[in-house]
Structures are given as C-alpha cells and as structure tokens.
Design a protein around this motif. Structure first.
Motif, PDB file in Angstrom:
ATOM      1  N   GLY A  28     -17.722 -36.482 -18.353  1.00 48.53           N
ATOM      2  CA  GLY A  28     -17.397 -35.219 -18.991  1.00 48.53           C
ATOM      3  C   GLY A  28     -17.356 -35.203 -20.505  1.00 48.53           C
ATOM      4  O   GLY A  28     -17.061 -34.158 -21.091  1.00 48.53           O
TER       5      GLY A  28
ATOM      6  N   LYS B 275     -21.319 -30.829 -18.819  1.00 51.28           N
ATOM      7  CA  LYS B 275     -20.512 -31.922 -18.285  1.00 51.28           C
ATOM      8  C   LYS B 275     -21.164 -32.621 -17.099  1.00 51.28           C
ATOM      9  O   LYS B 275     -20.796 -33.761 -16.773  1.00 51.28           O
ATOM     10  CB  LYS B 275     -19.124 -31.412 -17.887  1.00 51.28           C
ATOM     11  N   SER B 276     -22.107 -31.974 -16.446  1.00 55.05           N
ATOM     12  CA  SER B 276     -22.737 -32.571 -15.268  1.00 55.05           C
ATOM     13  C   SER B 276     -24.179 -33.000 -15.496  1.00 55.05           C
ATOM     14  O   SER B 276     -24.886 -33.335 -14.541  1.00 55.05           O
ATOM     15  CB  SER B 276     -22.673 -31.578 -14.087  1.00 55.05           C
TER      16      SER B 276
ATOM     17  N   MET C  48     -12.474 -33.082 -18.034  1.00 51.21           N
ATOM     18  CA  MET C  48     -13.119 -31.962 -17.367  1.00 51.21           C
ATOM     19  C   MET C  48     -12.428 -30.658 -17.800  1.00 51.21           C
ATOM     20  O   MET C  48     -11.675 -30.632 -18.770  1.00 51.21           O
ATOM     21  CB  MET C  48     -13.073 -32.159 -15.848  1.00 51.21           C
TER      22      MET C  48
ATOM     23  N   THR D 273     -10.852 -28.502 -15.255  1.00 44.98           N
ATOM     24  CA  THR D 273      -9.799 -28.175 -14.292  1.00 44.98           C
ATOM     25  C   THR D 273      -9.285 -29.446 -13.619  1.00 44.98           C
ATOM     26  O   THR D 273      -9.976 -30.472 -13.582  1.00 44.98           O
ATOM     27  CB  THR D 273     -10.305 -27.222 -13.199  1.00 44.98           C
TER      28      THR D 273
ATOM     29  N   ALA E  24     -18.589 -27.164 -20.769  1.00 44.63           N
ATOM     30  CA  ALA E  24     -18.682 -27.164 -19.304  1.00 44.63           C
ATOM     31  C   ALA E  24     -20.130 -27.160 -18.828  1.00 44.63           C
ATOM     32  O   ALA E  24     -20.474 -27.817 -17.843  1.00 44.63           O
ATOM     33  CB  ALA E  24     -17.933 -25.955 -18.746  1.00 44.63           C
TER      34      ALA E  24
ATOM     35  N   GLN F 208      -8.902 -29.755 -10.473  1.00 43.21           N
ATOM     36  CA  GLN F 208      -9.742 -29.978  -9.296  1.00 43.21           C
ATOM     37  C   GLN F 208     -10.963 -30.824  -9.662  1.00 43.21           C
ATOM     38  O   GLN F 208     -11.366 -31.720  -8.907  1.00 43.21           O
ATOM     39  CB  GLN F 208     -10.198 -28.639  -8.712  1.00 43.21           C
ATOM     40  N   GLU F 209     -11.537 -30.580 -10.844  1.00 40.63           N
ATOM     41  CA  GLU F 209     -12.685 -31.378 -11.280  1.00 40.63           C
ATOM     42  C   GLU F 209     -12.284 -32.820 -11.583  1.00 40.63           C
ATOM     43  O   GLU F 209     -13.071 -33.753 -11.355  1.00 40.63           O
ATOM     44  CB  GLU F 209     -13.321 -30.737 -12.511  1.00 40.63           C
TER      45      GLU F 209
ATOM     46  N   GLN G 113     -12.108 -34.490  -8.260  1.00 36.36           N
ATOM     47  CA  GLN G 113     -13.458 -34.752  -7.771  1.00 36.36           C
ATOM     48  C   GLN G 113     -14.075 -35.952  -8.482  1.00 36.36           C
ATOM     49  O   GLN G 113     -14.761 -36.776  -7.862  1.00 36.36           O
ATOM     50  CB  GLN G 113     -14.345 -33.522  -7.977  1.00 36.36           C
TER      51      GLN G 113
END
Length: 289
Positions: free
Chosen positions: A65, A134-135, A265, A267, A131, A269-270, A273
C-alpha cells in the motif's frame, strides 16, 4: 513565509533487524495528516560496524500500500524482493521500492561492507499511495548517484541533488504517483538559501548533520525534523555550520489512512485482507540464491 508547525527529534534509537540502528524523526502518529503523503522518516546511524563474516540487516518481511525510499550516505546495502528485483546501493545512491499490491523484501549490508566494516548512514522515507494505486504491481527503481542531477546554489551556498520532482528547472529521475519533491541539500557554513515552494504541498525539512537557522527564528540541529504549514510561501535556511538536510514536499492525499505495521491501506478491512494475503503466501516468495 511558511509557519513552523513543529520540530521533532528522537533521542531513543531502535534496531531494525540487527543491521540498522534508526531514529524515527517523522511518524504519522505524531504529525497526523499534516505530513501527507509522507508517513515515516527513519534516520539510520551514523554508526560504525566492525568487520564481520555474516551480513547484518533485516530478513524477509512484507509491505503493501505504499513506497519505501532509501537514501545511502555512507555504507552499502543489498536488496532482494519477491518481484524478482535486486539492487546494490552505496553512497549517494537511492532505492525507490513500490510495495503497492504486496511485496516481500530483505535488506542486508553488502558483502564488502560486512567484510571491511565502516560507517553506515542512511535514511528511509515511507510515501503513501492513493487508493487507486494501492493494488498495482510492485515496482523498483535504482537511482544511482551518477544519475541524480546536482544543482549549484546561488552565492556559493552549497548544492542540491534533485532526487524527485524539480528544482530551478532541473528534473529528478524518480517516478512518483503523486507530485513530490525530494531534494538532498548540502549547505556550507554561513550559506543561505531562500526556497519558493508549491502552495498546498505538505513540507518538511530533515536536518541530518550540522545546524540550520530556519525562517530566521528556529535553530534546528542534527537529527531533527521540521514540519511546516501548507500555505504561506517559502522558507529561508541559514547554515551555522556545514549541514546536510533533506527537503520533502508533496501533494496531500485526501483519503483515510489505516496503518498496521508494514501495511498502509484505507480501511481496517483492507488491513485484515493484507494480513490474510500475506499469511496465505499471496505476496510471492524471494528466490533462493
């Protein structure tokens, strides 16, 4: 003239692995969003290492990230990662690693530095990613000293290396995801410099060696970081001694930030993950040598 929001130091170094004694001069948990897109600045050394047999450093660990930027002033460092990149950097060289969607890497003293010993001095800066990026696939840039342009400052005040962004029409070699300036500054004793800086950018000054009078009012010494407001024009620097410093400016990323160890990240939740993906082996592996 830019307002000084705070001057930060750290008298309590800690070890990263067994090869990097660092002082965290800047951390987002102290400076908050004022420092975006930057997250962390660690100053390693200067510290003398005796000759040895086994390279010291930090073993395989993950990131996701964000980006790590390593600038070597003294010593030598070797890097390997799960994207198949490898690099050797010495004095003046810069390693710019984009962790993005996830990477494993390791950093150790080079074989020659291990064998001969010497002084290690380096900086590592963490830069956040928007964001939308980040991937993306991980990336790696080796910026050698010979490829980083140096600009002579007015009135013989010193010199400035343009690592990223631009200064006085000179462009740095680093590719960045958000507009960033990263300048490696050397001021001579009694040298003075006035800088016009991008309005709206976060702005910081890390003094690594020497003493610098900032804006005619605050004397900043070795291993201290100055955080400025985002508006109000430029800054002035007057060196009371020969000084080495880093100047960093960046366009803020107006997004939530969730940080947990080596993951940055948007969130929680991220973050969960990212931990699951790492534990499941989805960051790949570093090839054996």
């Amino acid at each position: 003239m830019r307002k000084i929001l705070g001057i930060f130091g750290n008298a309590h170094p800690h070890w990263v692995g067994d090869g990097f004694p660092v002082r965290s001069l800047l951390a987002r948990d102290r400076a908050g969003d004022h420092v975006s897109p930057f997250l962390l600045l660690d100053y390693a050394g200067p510290m003398n290492f005796a000759p040895g047999v086994t390279p010291r450093g930090v073993g395989v660990h993950p990131h996701r990230g964000f980006e790590t930027v390593t600038i070597v002033y003294q010593g030598e460092v070797d890097h390997r990662d799960s994207a198949g990149n490898g690099g050797h950097i010495g004095p003046g060289d810069v390693q710019w690693m984009t962790a993005a969607g996830g990477i494993l890497h390791e950093e150790f003293h080079s074989e020659r530095f291990t064998r001969e010993g010497g002084t290690l001095e380096m900086v590592q800066l963490w830069v956040n990613l928007p964001a939308a990026h980040k991937s993306v696939d991980p990336g790696y840039q080796t910026l050698l000293d010979r490829d980083i342009p140096t600009v002579s400052l007015p009135d013989g005040a010193g010199s400035l290396r343009v690592i990223a962004g631009s200064y006085a029409g000179t462009q740095g070699p680093a590719r960045t995801f958000t507009p960033i300036n990263l300048w490696d500054l050397r001021l001579k004793q009694r040298g003075s410099l006035s800088l016009d800086l991008p309005e709206g950018h976060s702005l910081g000054l890390a003094v690594l060696r020497g003493n610098v009078l900032v804006n005619g009012s605050d004397l900043v010494g070795e291993a201290q970081f100055v955080l400025f407001g985002r508006d109000g024009g430029g800054i002035t620097l007057d060196a009371n001694s020969d000084a080495t410093a880093l100047i960093l400016t960046g366009e803020p990323i107006d997004e939530p930030v969730a940080m947990y160890g080596p993951f940055v990240m948007n969130t929680e939740q991220e973050i969960r993950q990212a931990m699951t993906d790492f534990q499941s082996g989805r960051f790949g592996k570093i090839a054996s040598v």
